[in-house]
Motif scaffolding. Structure first.
Motif, short mmCIF file in Angstrom:
data_model
loop_
_atom_site.label_atom_id
_atom_site.label_comp_id
_atom_site.label_asym_id
_atom_site.label_seq_id
_atom_site.Cartn_x
_atom_site.Cartn_y
_atom_site.Cartn_z
N LYS A 192 0.81 -1.22 0.00
CA LYS A 192 0.00 0.00 0.00
C LYS A 192 0.85 1.28 0.00
O LYS A 192 0.53 2.23 -0.73
CB LYS A 192 -0.96 -0.01 1.18
N PRO A 193 1.91 1.34 0.80
CA PRO A 193 2.74 2.56 0.75
C PRO A 193 3.31 2.84 -0.64
O PRO A 193 3.42 4.01 -1.04
CB PRO A 193 3.85 2.26 1.76
N VAL A 194 3.69 1.80 -1.37
CA VAL A 194 4.19 2.00 -2.73
C VAL A 194 3.10 2.57 -3.61
O VAL A 194 3.29 3.55 -4.36
CB VAL A 194 4.73 0.67 -3.32
N ASN A 195 1.92 1.98 -3.51
CA ASN A 195 0.78 2.43 -4.31
C ASN A 195 0.39 3.87 -3.97
O ASN A 195 0.11 4.68 -4.85
CB ASN A 195 -0.40 1.49 -4.09
N ASP A 196 0.38 4.18 -2.67
CA ASP A 196 -0.02 5.53 -2.23
C ASP A 196 1.02 6.58 -2.62
O ASP A 196 0.67 7.69 -3.02
CB ASP A 196 -0.21 5.54 -0.71
N ARG A 197 2.29 6.24 -2.51
CA ARG A 197 3.34 7.23 -2.74
C ARG A 197 3.60 7.47 -4.22
O ARG A 197 3.77 8.62 -4.65
CB ARG A 197 4.63 6.79 -2.05
N LEU A 206 4.33 -3.07 -10.08
CA LEU A 206 4.87 -3.91 -9.02
C LEU A 206 4.16 -5.25 -8.97
O LEU A 206 4.80 -6.30 -8.83
CB LEU A 206 4.74 -3.19 -7.68
N LEU A 207 2.84 -5.24 -9.10
CA LEU A 207 2.09 -6.50 -9.10
C LEU A 207 2.51 -7.39 -10.27
O LEU A 207 2.63 -8.62 -10.12
CB LEU A 207 0.60 -6.22 -9.15
N LYS A 208 2.73 -6.80 -11.43
CA LYS A 208 3.20 -7.58 -12.58
C LYS A 208 4.58 -8.18 -12.30
O LYS A 208 4.84 -9.35 -12.64
CB LYS A 208 3.26 -6.71 -13.83
N GLY A 229 -6.34 -7.93 -5.35
CA GLY A 229 -5.51 -6.98 -4.61
C GLY A 229 -4.06 -7.41 -4.63
O GLY A 229 -3.47 -7.65 -5.69
N ASP A 230 -3.45 -7.51 -3.43
CA ASP A 230 -2.05 -7.95 -3.35
C ASP A 230 -1.94 -9.34 -2.74
O ASP A 230 -0.96 -9.66 -2.09
CB ASP A 230 -1.22 -6.94 -2.54
N VAL A 273 11.82 -0.28 -5.55
CA VAL A 273 11.01 -0.40 -4.34
C VAL A 273 11.30 -1.74 -3.69
O VAL A 273 11.77 -2.69 -4.33
CB VAL A 273 9.50 -0.29 -4.66
N GLN A 274 10.99 -1.82 -2.41
CA GLN A 274 11.22 -3.05 -1.67
C GLN A 274 9.97 -3.35 -0.84
O GLN A 274 9.48 -2.50 -0.10
CB GLN A 274 12.45 -2.94 -0.76
N VAL A 275 9.48 -4.56 -1.00
CA VAL A 275 8.31 -4.99 -0.24
C VAL A 275 8.67 -6.26 0.52
O VAL A 275 9.78 -6.40 1.02
CB VAL A 275 7.09 -5.20 -1.16
N GLY A 276 7.77 -7.18 0.62
CA GLY A 276 8.01 -8.45 1.30
C GLY A 276 6.76 -9.29 1.19
O GLY A 276 5.81 -8.93 0.49
N GLY A 277 6.73 -10.40 1.89
CA GLY A 277 5.57 -11.27 1.82
C GLY A 277 5.34 -12.04 3.09
O GLY A 277 6.30 -12.48 3.74
N SER A 278 4.07 -12.19 3.46
CA SER A 278 3.69 -13.09 4.54
C SER A 278 3.06 -14.32 3.89
O SER A 278 2.11 -14.19 3.11
CB SER A 278 2.68 -12.42 5.48
N LEU A 279 3.60 -15.49 4.18
CA LEU A 279 3.20 -16.71 3.49
C LEU A 279 2.70 -17.75 4.48
O LEU A 279 3.36 -18.03 5.48
CB LEU A 279 4.37 -17.30 2.68
#
Length: 311
Positions: A192-197, A206-208, A229-230, A273-279
Protein backbone atom coordinates in the motif's frame (compact mmCIF):
# COMPACT_ATOMS: atom_id res chain seq x y z
CA UNK A 1 1.96 -14.86 -25.99
CA UNK A 2 -1.38 -15.15 -24.18
CA UNK A 3 -4.40 -16.87 -25.62
CA UNK A 4 -6.02 -13.53 -26.27
CA UNK A 5 -3.12 -12.58 -28.57
CA UNK A 6 -3.51 -15.67 -30.76
CA UNK A 7 -4.54 -15.43 -34.42
CA UNK A 8 -6.24 -18.05 -36.61
CA UNK A 9 -3.84 -20.56 -38.18
CA UNK A 10 -2.98 -20.36 -41.88
CA UNK A 11 -5.28 -22.83 -43.67
CA UNK A 12 -3.91 -25.99 -45.23
CA UNK A 13 -5.22 -28.02 -48.17
CA UNK A 14 -4.38 -31.70 -48.66
CA UNK A 15 -4.09 -32.82 -52.29
CA UNK A 16 -4.20 -36.60 -52.78
CA UNK A 17 -3.29 -38.03 -56.20
CA UNK A 18 -1.12 -40.96 -57.28
CA UNK A 19 0.07 -39.17 -60.43
CA UNK A 20 3.00 -36.79 -59.76
CA UNK A 21 2.12 -34.60 -62.75
CA UNK A 22 -1.36 -34.05 -61.33
CA UNK A 23 0.13 -33.01 -57.99
CA UNK A 24 2.38 -30.50 -59.73
CA UNK A 25 -0.53 -29.08 -61.73
CA UNK A 26 -2.70 -28.76 -58.63
CA UNK A 27 0.13 -27.13 -56.71
CA UNK A 28 0.48 -24.47 -59.40
CA UNK A 29 -3.25 -23.76 -59.43
CA UNK A 30 -3.50 -23.51 -55.66
CA UNK A 31 -0.47 -21.20 -55.49
CA UNK A 32 -2.94 -18.42 -56.23
CA UNK A 33 -4.76 -19.09 -52.96
CA UNK A 34 -3.65 -17.90 -49.53
CA UNK A 35 -3.02 -21.34 -48.04
CA UNK A 36 -0.41 -24.06 -47.56
CA UNK A 37 -0.58 -27.17 -49.74
CA UNK A 38 0.32 -30.64 -48.46
CA UNK A 39 0.63 -33.45 -50.99
CA UNK A 40 0.03 -37.17 -50.66
CA UNK A 41 0.72 -39.77 -53.36
CA UNK A 42 -1.57 -42.52 -52.03
CA UNK A 43 -4.24 -43.28 -49.48
CA UNK A 44 -1.90 -44.25 -46.68
CA UNK A 45 0.08 -41.03 -47.04
CA UNK A 46 -3.19 -39.10 -46.95
CA UNK A 47 -4.29 -40.79 -43.72
CA UNK A 48 -0.90 -40.10 -42.16
CA UNK A 49 -1.00 -36.43 -43.20
CA UNK A 50 -4.44 -36.02 -41.63
CA UNK A 51 -3.05 -37.20 -38.30
CA UNK A 52 -0.27 -34.59 -38.46
CA UNK A 53 -2.22 -31.58 -39.78
CA UNK A 54 -5.58 -29.90 -39.58
CA UNK A 55 -6.90 -29.30 -43.09
CA UNK A 56 -9.37 -26.74 -44.33
CA UNK A 57 -10.08 -28.96 -47.34
CA UNK A 58 -9.04 -32.29 -48.88
CA UNK A 59 -8.90 -32.61 -52.67
CA UNK A 60 -9.05 -36.37 -53.12
CA UNK A 61 -8.48 -38.33 -56.32
CA UNK A 62 -10.96 -41.21 -56.68
CA UNK A 63 -9.03 -43.62 -58.90
CA UNK A 64 -5.89 -44.73 -57.05
CA UNK A 65 -4.26 -48.17 -56.77
CA UNK A 66 -4.44 -50.21 -53.55
CA UNK A 67 -6.79 -47.76 -51.80
CA UNK A 68 -9.19 -45.65 -53.86
CA UNK A 69 -10.69 -42.33 -52.85
CA UNK A 70 -13.89 -43.90 -51.49
CA UNK A 71 -11.90 -46.09 -49.12
CA UNK A 72 -9.75 -43.17 -47.99
CA UNK A 73 -12.84 -41.03 -47.31
CA UNK A 74 -14.46 -43.86 -45.35
CA UNK A 75 -11.39 -44.29 -43.14
CA UNK A 76 -11.11 -40.54 -42.59
CA UNK A 77 -14.76 -40.40 -41.51
CA UNK A 78 -14.09 -43.10 -38.92
CA UNK A 79 -11.19 -41.16 -37.37
CA UNK A 80 -12.06 -38.60 -34.70
CA UNK A 81 -8.91 -36.62 -35.60
CA UNK A 82 -9.59 -36.51 -39.34
CA UNK A 83 -13.35 -36.48 -39.91
CA UNK A 84 -13.77 -32.72 -39.62
CA UNK A 85 -12.04 -31.83 -42.92
CA UNK A 86 -14.42 -31.49 -45.91
CA UNK A 87 -13.57 -33.63 -48.93
CA UNK A 88 -13.95 -32.78 -52.61
CA UNK A 89 -13.48 -35.74 -54.94
CA UNK A 90 -11.42 -34.99 -58.05
CA UNK A 91 -12.13 -37.53 -60.77
CA UNK A 92 -12.55 -38.19 -64.47
CA UNK A 93 -14.83 -41.14 -63.74
CA UNK A 94 -17.90 -41.81 -61.59
CA UNK A 95 -19.87 -38.91 -63.05
CA UNK A 96 -23.21 -40.71 -62.83
CA UNK A 97 -25.66 -39.94 -60.03
CA UNK A 98 -25.29 -43.33 -58.28
CA UNK A 99 -21.55 -43.01 -57.84
CA UNK A 100 -21.92 -39.39 -56.80
CA UNK A 101 -24.37 -40.54 -54.12
CA UNK A 102 -21.86 -43.13 -52.93
CA UNK A 103 -19.26 -40.39 -52.65
CA UNK A 104 -21.53 -38.20 -50.59
CA UNK A 105 -22.34 -41.14 -48.30
CA UNK A 106 -18.65 -41.61 -47.45
CA UNK A 107 -18.12 -37.94 -46.65
CA UNK A 108 -17.60 -36.00 -49.89
CA UNK A 109 -19.11 -32.53 -49.99
CA UNK A 110 -18.57 -31.95 -53.72
CA UNK A 111 -17.02 -33.25 -56.96
CA UNK A 112 -14.63 -31.63 -59.42
CA UNK A 113 -14.31 -33.27 -62.83
CA UNK A 114 -11.08 -33.88 -64.68
CA UNK A 115 -9.72 -32.20 -66.71
CA UNK A 116 -9.89 -29.52 -64.07
CA UNK A 117 -11.41 -26.16 -64.88
CA UNK A 118 -9.26 -23.61 -63.06
CA UNK A 119 -12.12 -21.18 -62.41
CA UNK A 120 -14.37 -23.88 -60.94
CA UNK A 121 -11.59 -25.28 -58.76
CA UNK A 122 -10.51 -21.95 -57.33
CA UNK A 123 -14.10 -20.83 -56.76
CA UNK A 124 -14.89 -23.94 -54.75
CA UNK A 125 -11.62 -23.82 -52.84
CA UNK A 126 -12.21 -20.16 -51.96
CA UNK A 127 -15.55 -21.00 -50.34
CA UNK A 128 -14.03 -23.64 -48.08
CA UNK A 129 -11.04 -21.49 -47.16
CA UNK A 130 -13.36 -18.66 -46.13
CA UNK A 131 -15.47 -21.09 -44.11
CA UNK A 132 -12.38 -22.44 -42.37
CA UNK A 133 -11.12 -18.95 -41.56
CA UNK A 134 -14.49 -17.99 -40.12
CA UNK A 135 -14.60 -21.05 -37.91
CA UNK A 136 -10.96 -20.62 -36.87
CA UNK A 137 -11.56 -16.97 -35.97
CA UNK A 138 -14.56 -18.02 -33.89
CA UNK A 139 -12.44 -20.59 -32.05
CA UNK A 140 -9.80 -17.97 -31.31
CA UNK A 141 -12.47 -15.59 -30.03
CA UNK A 142 -13.97 -18.31 -27.83
CA UNK A 143 -10.54 -19.21 -26.44
CA UNK A 144 -9.83 -15.54 -25.74
CA UNK A 145 -13.13 -15.19 -23.91
CA UNK A 146 -12.41 -18.28 -21.80
CA UNK A 147 -8.94 -16.94 -21.02
CA UNK A 148 -10.30 -13.56 -19.97
CA UNK A 149 -12.89 -15.21 -17.73
CA UNK A 150 -10.30 -17.32 -15.92
CA UNK A 151 -7.25 -15.03 -15.74
CA UNK A 152 -6.38 -11.82 -13.98
CA UNK A 153 -6.31 -9.02 -16.60
CA UNK A 154 -3.31 -7.26 -15.02
CA UNK A 155 -0.86 -10.12 -14.38
CA UNK A 156 -2.37 -12.78 -16.70
CA UNK A 157 -2.18 -15.24 -13.79
CA UNK A 158 -5.09 -17.59 -13.08
CA UNK A 159 -7.78 -15.74 -11.17
CA UNK A 160 -9.74 -16.89 -8.13
CA UNK A 161 -12.19 -18.93 -10.21
CA UNK A 162 -9.49 -20.90 -12.05
CA UNK A 163 -7.51 -21.23 -8.81
CA UNK A 164 -10.52 -22.86 -7.11
CA UNK A 165 -10.98 -25.25 -10.04
CA UNK A 166 -7.31 -26.27 -10.09
CA UNK A 167 -7.18 -26.68 -6.33
CA UNK A 168 -10.23 -28.94 -6.36
CA UNK A 169 -8.84 -31.04 -9.21
CA UNK A 170 -5.39 -31.16 -7.59
CA UNK A 171 -6.81 -32.41 -4.29
CA UNK A 172 -8.87 -35.03 -6.13
CA UNK A 173 -5.72 -36.29 -7.88
CA UNK A 174 -3.71 -36.24 -4.66
CA UNK A 175 -6.41 -38.21 -2.87
CA UNK A 176 -6.70 -40.73 -5.70
CA UNK A 177 -2.92 -41.24 -5.98
CA UNK A 178 -2.16 -40.98 -2.24
CA UNK A 179 0.11 -37.97 -2.79
CA UNK A 180 0.70 -34.70 -0.96
CA UNK A 181 -0.30 -31.27 -2.17
CA UNK A 182 0.86 -27.93 -0.81
CA UNK A 183 -1.11 -24.70 -0.77
CA UNK A 184 0.70 -21.42 -0.07
CA UNK A 185 -1.22 -18.21 0.58
CA UNK A 186 0.82 -15.05 -0.07
CA UNK A 187 0.05 -11.54 1.10
CA UNK A 188 2.39 -8.77 -0.06
CA UNK A 189 3.75 -6.62 2.78
CA UNK A 190 4.21 -2.87 2.38
CA UNK A 191 2.41 -2.79 -0.94
CA UNK A 192 0.00 0.00 0.00
CA UNK A 193 2.74 2.56 0.75
CA UNK A 194 4.19 2.00 -2.73
CA UNK A 195 0.78 2.43 -4.31
CA UNK A 196 -0.02 5.53 -2.23
CA UNK A 197 3.34 7.23 -2.74
CA UNK A 198 4.03 6.54 -6.40
CA UNK A 199 0.54 6.01 -7.80
CA UNK A 200 -1.52 3.19 -9.26
CA UNK A 201 0.77 2.87 -12.27
CA UNK A 202 3.63 1.93 -9.97
CA UNK A 203 1.35 -0.40 -8.01
CA UNK A 204 0.27 -2.20 -11.19
CA UNK A 205 3.87 -2.49 -12.39
CA UNK A 206 4.87 -3.91 -9.02
CA UNK A 207 2.09 -6.50 -9.10
CA UNK A 208 3.20 -7.58 -12.58
CA UNK A 209 6.81 -7.87 -11.40
CA UNK A 210 5.75 -9.88 -8.34
CA UNK A 211 3.68 -12.21 -10.53
CA UNK A 212 6.60 -12.77 -12.90
CA UNK A 213 8.99 -13.43 -10.03
CA UNK A 214 6.66 -15.96 -8.38
CA UNK A 215 5.85 -17.66 -11.68
CA UNK A 216 9.53 -18.13 -12.38
CA UNK A 217 10.03 -20.03 -9.12
CA UNK A 218 7.48 -22.75 -9.83
CA UNK A 219 7.28 -25.81 -12.05
CA UNK A 220 5.08 -25.85 -15.12
CA UNK A 221 2.75 -28.26 -13.30
CA UNK A 222 2.26 -25.82 -10.39
CA UNK A 223 -0.18 -22.93 -10.26
CA UNK A 224 0.43 -19.39 -9.10
CA UNK A 225 -2.77 -17.33 -8.99
CA UNK A 226 -3.72 -13.79 -8.12
CA UNK A 227 -6.70 -13.90 -5.80
CA UNK A 228 -7.23 -10.15 -5.81
CA UNK A 229 -5.51 -6.98 -4.61
CA UNK A 230 -2.05 -7.95 -3.35
CA UNK A 231 -2.96 -11.54 -2.46
CA UNK A 232 -1.58 -14.53 -4.37
CA UNK A 233 -1.71 -18.28 -3.90
CA UNK A 234 0.43 -21.20 -5.09
CA UNK A 235 -0.70 -24.80 -5.61
CA UNK A 236 2.12 -27.35 -5.62
CA UNK A 237 1.19 -30.89 -6.66
CA UNK A 238 3.23 -34.04 -6.06
CA UNK A 239 5.15 -32.60 -3.11
CA UNK A 240 7.37 -35.21 -1.48
CA UNK A 241 7.17 -33.91 2.08
CA UNK A 242 6.45 -30.89 4.24
CA UNK A 243 10.13 -29.97 4.50
CA UNK A 244 10.34 -29.42 0.74
CA UNK A 245 7.25 -27.21 0.78
CA UNK A 246 8.55 -25.24 3.77
CA UNK A 247 11.90 -24.72 2.04
CA UNK A 248 10.13 -23.32 -1.04
CA UNK A 249 7.98 -21.09 1.17
CA UNK A 250 11.12 -19.60 2.76
CA UNK A 251 12.71 -19.13 -0.67
CA UNK A 252 9.59 -17.37 -1.96
CA UNK A 253 9.55 -15.07 1.08
CA UNK A 254 13.23 -14.22 0.63
CA UNK A 255 12.78 -13.66 -3.08
CA UNK A 256 9.87 -11.28 -2.52
CA UNK A 257 12.02 -9.24 -0.12
CA UNK A 258 14.56 -8.49 -2.85
CA UNK A 259 14.23 -5.03 -4.47
CA UNK A 260 12.07 -4.55 -7.56
CA UNK A 261 13.15 -2.16 -10.32
CA UNK A 262 10.07 -0.77 -12.06
CA UNK A 263 10.14 0.99 -15.42
CA UNK A 264 7.35 3.56 -15.51
CA UNK A 265 6.20 5.72 -18.40
CA UNK A 266 6.04 8.87 -16.27
CA UNK A 267 9.50 8.51 -14.70
CA UNK A 268 12.80 8.99 -16.59
CA UNK A 269 14.64 6.53 -14.34
CA UNK A 270 13.62 3.08 -13.06
CA UNK A 271 11.93 3.14 -9.68
CA UNK A 272 13.37 0.79 -7.06
CA UNK A 273 11.01 -0.40 -4.34
CA UNK A 274 11.22 -3.05 -1.67
CA UNK A 275 8.31 -4.99 -0.24
CA UNK A 276 8.01 -8.45 1.30
CA UNK A 277 5.57 -11.27 1.82
CA UNK A 278 3.69 -13.09 4.54
CA UNK A 279 3.20 -16.71 3.49
CA UNK A 280 0.95 -19.36 5.00
CA UNK A 281 1.55 -23.02 4.14
CA UNK A 282 -1.02 -25.82 4.38
CA UNK A 283 -0.47 -29.44 3.34
CA UNK A 284 -2.97 -31.98 2.04
CA UNK A 285 -4.00 -34.22 3.68
CA UNK A 286 -2.57 -33.49 7.13
CA UNK A 287 -3.73 -29.85 7.37
CA UNK A 288 -7.05 -30.33 5.63
CA UNK A 289 -8.86 -33.01 3.66
CA UNK A 290 -10.86 -30.65 1.46
CA UNK A 291 -10.24 -27.47 -0.50
CA UNK A 292 -12.23 -25.40 2.01
CA UNK A 293 -10.26 -26.76 4.98
CA UNK A 294 -6.93 -26.30 3.21
CA UNK A 295 -7.73 -22.71 2.22
CA UNK A 296 -8.84 -21.87 5.76
CA UNK A 297 -5.61 -23.29 7.21
CA UNK A 298 -3.28 -21.52 4.75
CA UNK A 299 -5.17 -18.24 5.10
CA UNK A 300 -5.10 -18.38 8.91
CA UNK A 301 -1.37 -19.08 9.00
CA UNK A 302 -0.66 -16.27 6.55
CA UNK A 303 -2.56 -13.70 8.60
CA UNK A 304 -1.07 -14.94 11.85
CA UNK A 305 2.42 -14.26 10.43
CA UNK A 306 1.35 -10.91 9.02
CA UNK A 307 -0.18 -9.71 12.28
CA UNK A 308 2.83 -10.94 14.24
CA UNK A 309 5.08 -8.88 11.97
CA UNK A 310 7.01 -12.00 10.85
CA UNK A 311 8.15 -11.87 7.24
Amino acid sequence: MTTSDASPPRPKILVVDDTPANLVAMRRLLAKMDCDVVEAGDGNAALSACLDHEFALILLDVQMPEMDGFEVATLLAESSECKRAPIIFVTAAYKDDLNRLNGYEVGAVDYIAKPINEFILLSKVKVFLELYRSRAALKVAEAAARHQATHDPLTDLPNRMLFADRLGNGIARARRESRRLALIYIDIDRFKPVNDRYGHGAGDALLKAIAARLRGMLRASDTIARLGGDEFAAILENVENRADAEALTVLMRDTLSQPFRLTLADRPQPLEVQVGGSLGLAMFPEDGNSDEALIACADARMYALKHAGTR
